[in-house]
Design a protein around this motif. Sequence first.
Motif, PDB file in Angstrom:
ATOM      1  N   GLN A  76       0.807  -1.217   0.000  1.00 36.91           N
ATOM      2  CA  GLN A  76       0.000   0.000   0.000  1.00 36.91           C
ATOM      3  C   GLN A  76       0.842   1.271   0.000  1.00 36.91           C
ATOM      4  O   GLN A  76       0.480   2.253  -0.662  1.00 36.91           O
ATOM      5  CB  GLN A  76      -0.970  -0.002   1.181  1.00 36.91           C
ATOM      6  N   VAL A  77       1.972   1.276   0.698  1.00 33.67           N
ATOM      7  CA  VAL A  77       2.812   2.470   0.710  1.00 33.67           C
ATOM      8  C   VAL A  77       3.418   2.696  -0.671  1.00 33.67           C
ATOM      9  O   VAL A  77       3.476   3.830  -1.162  1.00 33.67           O
ATOM     10  CB  VAL A  77       3.917   2.354   1.773  1.00 33.67           C
ATOM     11  N   GLU A  78       3.860   1.615  -1.310  1.00 33.68           N
ATOM     12  CA  GLU A  78       4.434   1.734  -2.660  1.00 33.68           C
ATOM     13  C   GLU A  78       3.384   2.199  -3.658  1.00 33.68           C
ATOM     14  O   GLU A  78       3.664   3.028  -4.528  1.00 33.68           O
ATOM     15  CB  GLU A  78       5.007   0.392  -3.100  1.00 33.68           C
ATOM     16  N   ARG A  79       2.161   1.688  -3.528  1.00 33.06           N
ATOM     17  CA  ARG A  79       1.091   2.141  -4.421  1.00 33.06           C
ATOM     18  C   ARG A  79       0.803   3.624  -4.206  1.00 33.06           C
ATOM     19  O   ARG A  79       0.556   4.370  -5.159  1.00 33.06           O
ATOM     20  CB  ARG A  79      -0.183   1.327  -4.186  1.00 33.06           C
ATOM     21  N   GLY A  80       0.833   4.035  -2.929  1.00 29.75           N
ATOM     22  CA  GLY A  80       0.627   5.445  -2.627  1.00 29.75           C
ATOM     23  C   GLY A  80       1.689   6.321  -3.250  1.00 29.75           C
ATOM     24  O   GLY A  80       1.388   7.398  -3.792  1.00 29.75           O
ATOM     25  N   ASP A  81       2.941   5.873  -3.199  1.00 28.07           N
ATOM     26  CA  ASP A  81       4.037   6.637  -3.794  1.00 28.07           C
ATOM     27  C   ASP A  81       3.893   6.721  -5.310  1.00 28.07           C
ATOM     28  O   ASP A  81       4.116   7.785  -5.912  1.00 28.07           O
ATOM     29  CB  ASP A  81       5.384   6.001  -3.435  1.00 28.07           C
ATOM     30  N   ARG A  82       3.542   5.592  -5.930  1.00 28.50           N
ATOM     31  CA  ARG A  82       3.341   5.584  -7.380  1.00 28.50           C
ATOM     32  C   ARG A  82       2.193   6.503  -7.770  1.00 28.50           C
ATOM     33  O   ARG A  82       2.264   7.238  -8.765  1.00 28.50           O
ATOM     34  CB  ARG A  82       3.033   4.159  -7.875  1.00 28.50           C
ATOM     35  N   PHE A  83       1.137   6.472  -6.975  1.00 25.08           N
ATOM     36  CA  PHE A  83      -0.021   7.304  -7.273  1.00 25.08           C
ATOM     37  C   PHE A  83       0.323   8.777  -7.139  1.00 25.08           C
ATOM     38  O   PHE A  83      -0.087   9.599  -7.966  1.00 25.08           O
ATOM     39  CB  PHE A  83      -1.176   6.938  -6.333  1.00 25.08           C
ATOM     40  N   TYR A  84       1.082   9.111  -6.114  1.00 28.42           N
ATOM     41  CA  TYR A  84       1.498  10.499  -5.911  1.00 28.42           C
ATOM     42  C   TYR A  84       2.251  11.019  -7.137  1.00 28.42           C
ATOM     43  O   TYR A  84       1.973  12.111  -7.645  1.00 28.42           O
ATOM     44  CB  TYR A  84       2.379  10.595  -4.673  1.00 28.42           C
ATOM     45  N   ASP A  85       3.206  10.220  -7.626  1.00 32.09           N
ATOM     46  CA  ASP A  85       3.991  10.627  -8.793  1.00 32.09           C
ATOM     47  C   ASP A  85       3.100  10.790 -10.024  1.00 32.09           C
ATOM     48  O   ASP A  85       3.255  11.736 -10.804  1.00 32.09           O
ATOM     49  CB  ASP A  85       5.090   9.602  -9.078  1.00 32.09           C
ATOM     50  N   GLN A  86       2.157   9.855 -10.206  1.00 25.63           N
ATOM     51  CA  GLN A  86       1.279   9.908 -11.370  1.00 25.63           C
ATOM     52  C   GLN A  86       0.341  11.114 -11.302  1.00 25.63           C
ATOM     53  O   GLN A  86       0.109  11.797 -12.314  1.00 25.63           O
ATOM     54  CB  GLN A  86       0.449   8.628 -11.462  1.00 25.63           C
ATOM     55  N   VAL A  87      -0.185  11.381 -10.112  1.00 33.41           N
ATOM     56  CA  VAL A  87      -1.101  12.504  -9.946  1.00 33.41           C
ATOM     57  C   VAL A  87      -0.424  13.818 -10.309  1.00 33.41           C
ATOM     58  O   VAL A  87      -0.974  14.638 -11.045  1.00 33.41           O
ATOM     59  CB  VAL A  87      -1.634  12.564  -8.499  1.00 33.41           C
ATOM     60  N   TRP A  88       0.797  14.011  -9.819  1.00 35.59           N
ATOM     61  CA  TRP A  88       1.453  15.293 -10.086  1.00 35.59           C
ATOM     62  C   TRP A  88       1.983  15.384 -11.507  1.00 35.59           C
ATOM     63  O   TRP A  88       2.091  16.470 -12.067  1.00 35.59           O
ATOM     64  CB  TRP A  88       2.543  15.561  -9.050  1.00 35.59           C
ATOM     65  N   ASP A  89       2.273  14.240 -12.126  1.00 34.24           N
ATOM     66  CA  ASP A  89       2.595  14.254 -13.550  1.00 34.24           C
ATOM     67  C   ASP A  89       1.372  14.708 -14.337  1.00 34.24           C
ATOM     68  O   ASP A  89       1.475  15.540 -15.260  1.00 34.24           O
ATOM     69  CB  ASP A  89       3.022  12.856 -13.999  1.00 34.24           C
ATOM     70  N   TYR A  90       0.214  14.191 -13.974  1.00 34.49           N
ATOM     71  CA  TYR A  90      -1.051  14.567 -14.608  1.00 34.49           C
ATOM     72  C   TYR A  90      -1.344  16.052 -14.404  1.00 34.49           C
ATOM     73  O   TYR A  90      -1.638  16.782 -15.361  1.00 34.49           O
ATOM     74  CB  TYR A  90      -2.167  13.705 -14.018  1.00 34.49           C
TER      75      TYR A  90
END
Length: 266
Positions: free
Chosen positions: A101-115
């Motif tokens: 879950q922490v890794e998914r959160g980190d990946r999501f954070y990066d994707q959100v700010w790229d978007y």
Amino acid sequence: MFTIRETQMGEFEAAAIRAFEDRTYKHLQKYFPGHCLLLGEQQMRRVIQQGLQKAQNYDLTAECCARSYIEFMCLLGSGFDTDPLLPWAAIILNDRVTFGQVERGDRFYDQVWDYIDHISQDYRDKSGKPTTARFMGEIRNLRHGHDDILTQSTYPNFAHDLIWKIKTVFPAKCQYVGEQRVRNLIPRGVKSARIYGITTDRGVTLFTMLMFVLGSGFANDPLLPWAQATLNDKRITDQTARVDRLYAEGVGFLKRWWDSAPVREG
């Protein structure tokens, strides 16, 4: 031996959830002060409660991960996890085998700010200064649109014109999500608007534009209570009046909403 009764356990859990709400609300007051000011504590707590429940559905049970999910709701809309324009959201959230879950959160954070970094170009003028003039101007033009009922024969021209309009006002987001997803949004908008008795050219255009900008689930988003209240107000029996109210509420709220937009740190 001391035994914890089921009722006591429920009380402990309720207290823990309340404490999480308290900590998260203080966090949102710091990082999303505009949201808290516009919606008020009671409504923001509803957002937190919904976010916690949805986060748990994706096995995001650590407090930091659940709170991040709620932050993503504030950035992308509460229904971001099922938004067809954001397919990467569901992919990351549901990849529970490969990543914790922490890794998914980190990946999501990066994707959100790229978007966000990409689509922010749609909200800047030629000098790079933030502005919502193009979108707000387009929304204001809708007030003078046609109230003809959308039919099967008029749909092709309607869809063509609306796609052109969206691509003209939001070229960066259209490029990011892909033209086919933009095209797929039109019939979805028509179908969703019809649920609320909105079937006119102007009404469906407004509804679909709001779906594109605020998220496909904007009509039921606790972050956008004006939309839900307007669309479900049974006192409004005429769809032209409902569209006018949705327009008025949307223009006023969106201006205040964007004025309070958070700034990325770092």
